[in-house]
Design an enzyme around this catalytic site. Structure first.
Site, PDB file in Angstrom:
ATOM      1  N   GLU A  69      57.384 -53.054  48.075  1.00  0.00           N
ATOM      2  CA  GLU A  69      57.925 -54.173  46.878  1.00  0.00           C
ATOM      3  C   GLU A  69      59.215 -54.942  47.875  1.00  0.00           C
ATOM      4  OE1 GLU A  69      56.054 -54.469  44.174  1.00  0.00           O
ATOM      5  OE2 GLU A  69      54.845 -52.869  44.367  1.00  0.00           O
ATOM      6  N   HIS A 108      44.999 -57.137  41.446  1.00  0.00           N
ATOM      7  CA  HIS A 108      45.151 -57.051  43.108  1.00  0.00           C
ATOM      8  C   HIS A 108      45.117 -55.811  43.580  1.00  0.00           C
ATOM      9  CE1 HIS A 108      45.836 -61.262  44.601  1.00  0.00           C
ATOM     10  NE2 HIS A 108      46.111 -61.211  42.921  1.00  0.00           N
ATOM     11  N   ASP A 131      52.196 -61.156  50.594  1.00  0.00           N
ATOM     12  CA  ASP A 131      51.441 -61.938  49.631  1.00  0.00           C
ATOM     13  C   ASP A 131      52.451 -61.941  48.415  1.00  0.00           C
ATOM     14  OD1 ASP A 131      49.607 -63.084  48.059  1.00  0.00           O
ATOM     15  OD2 ASP A 131      48.320 -61.637  47.953  1.00  0.00           O
ATOM     16  N   GLY A 159      41.122 -68.013  46.079  1.00  0.00           N
ATOM     17  CA  GLY A 159      40.408 -67.002  46.980  1.00  0.00           C
ATOM     18  C   GLY A 159      41.331 -66.659  48.122  1.00  0.00           C
ATOM     19  N   ALA A 216      54.470 -56.886  48.872  1.00  0.00           N
ATOM     20  CA  ALA A 216      54.247 -57.680  47.703  1.00  0.00           C
ATOM     21  C   ALA A 216      55.644 -58.207  47.127  1.00  0.00           C
ATOM     22  CB  ALA A 216      53.966 -56.641  46.506  1.00  0.00           C
TER      23      ALA A 216
END
Length: 174
Positions: free
Chosen positions: A64, A52, A85, A16, A36
């Site tokens: 990216e 996501h 992330d 989570g 990302a």
């Protein structure tokens, strides 16, 4: 909500941590940037990336950056907030690409974080809580990830560990 310059959100796989980090970033009034690091090498990963993106919803600018965090963060301005992330996929991408030595890439990663004018929330896996990997590459990765997380935690003003969707503040105030 004001965020510190660097926040680290740790947790295991499917703990989570990304959902928690997205919530933290979404509570600010700043434009949101999602850096990302995932790459879709197969259909399963492509589906996970799409899920996501869908779950985040609109209102995110996505950059990216599977390996070049510096180039991504150079596109951010001080009015924005960044969700990176995740550091774990970034590190595995760097190690597997074998284009630059990992210690050099890590130094460049920290330099990019330092130079970013916006607050950054970094998501990273805690990989040291499982079994010892059978293969050398796995052990090298686990050790490099542990060192990366320790350095991130030392620099972050806020560190949160997420387990079963529940945040535990390790450093800084909720």
């Amino acid at each position: 909500m004001n965020l510190p310059r660097l926040t680290l959100v740790l947790g295991g796989a499917a703990s989570g941590k990304s959902v928690f980090a997205e919530g933290v970033v979404s509570k600010t009034s700043r434009p949101r940037v999602y850096v990302a690091t995932a790459q879709a090498f197969d259909a399963e990963m492509a589906e996970k990336i799409a899920a996501h993106r869908h779950n985040r919803g609109p209102g995110w600018r996505t950059l990216e950056a599977p390996r070049d965090i510096g180039a991504a963060l150079a596109q951010v301005d001080a009015a924005e907030v960044v969700l990176l992330d995740c550091a774990t996929l970034w590190l595995s991408n760097v190690m597997l690409a074998d284009e630059v030595e990992t210690p050099i890439a890590v130094e460049e990663f920290f330099e990019a974080l330092e130079n970013c004018p916006a607050p950054v929330v970094v998501v990273s896996n805690e990989t040291g809580m499982g079994i010892v990997p059978e293969h050398r590459l796995g052990r090298d990765f686990r050790n490099a990830q542990g060192r990366l997380n320790q350095r991130l935690a030392a620099r972050a003003e806020t560190v949160v560990f997420v387990a079963a969707g529940l945040p535990m503040f390790l450093k800084g105030a909720p």
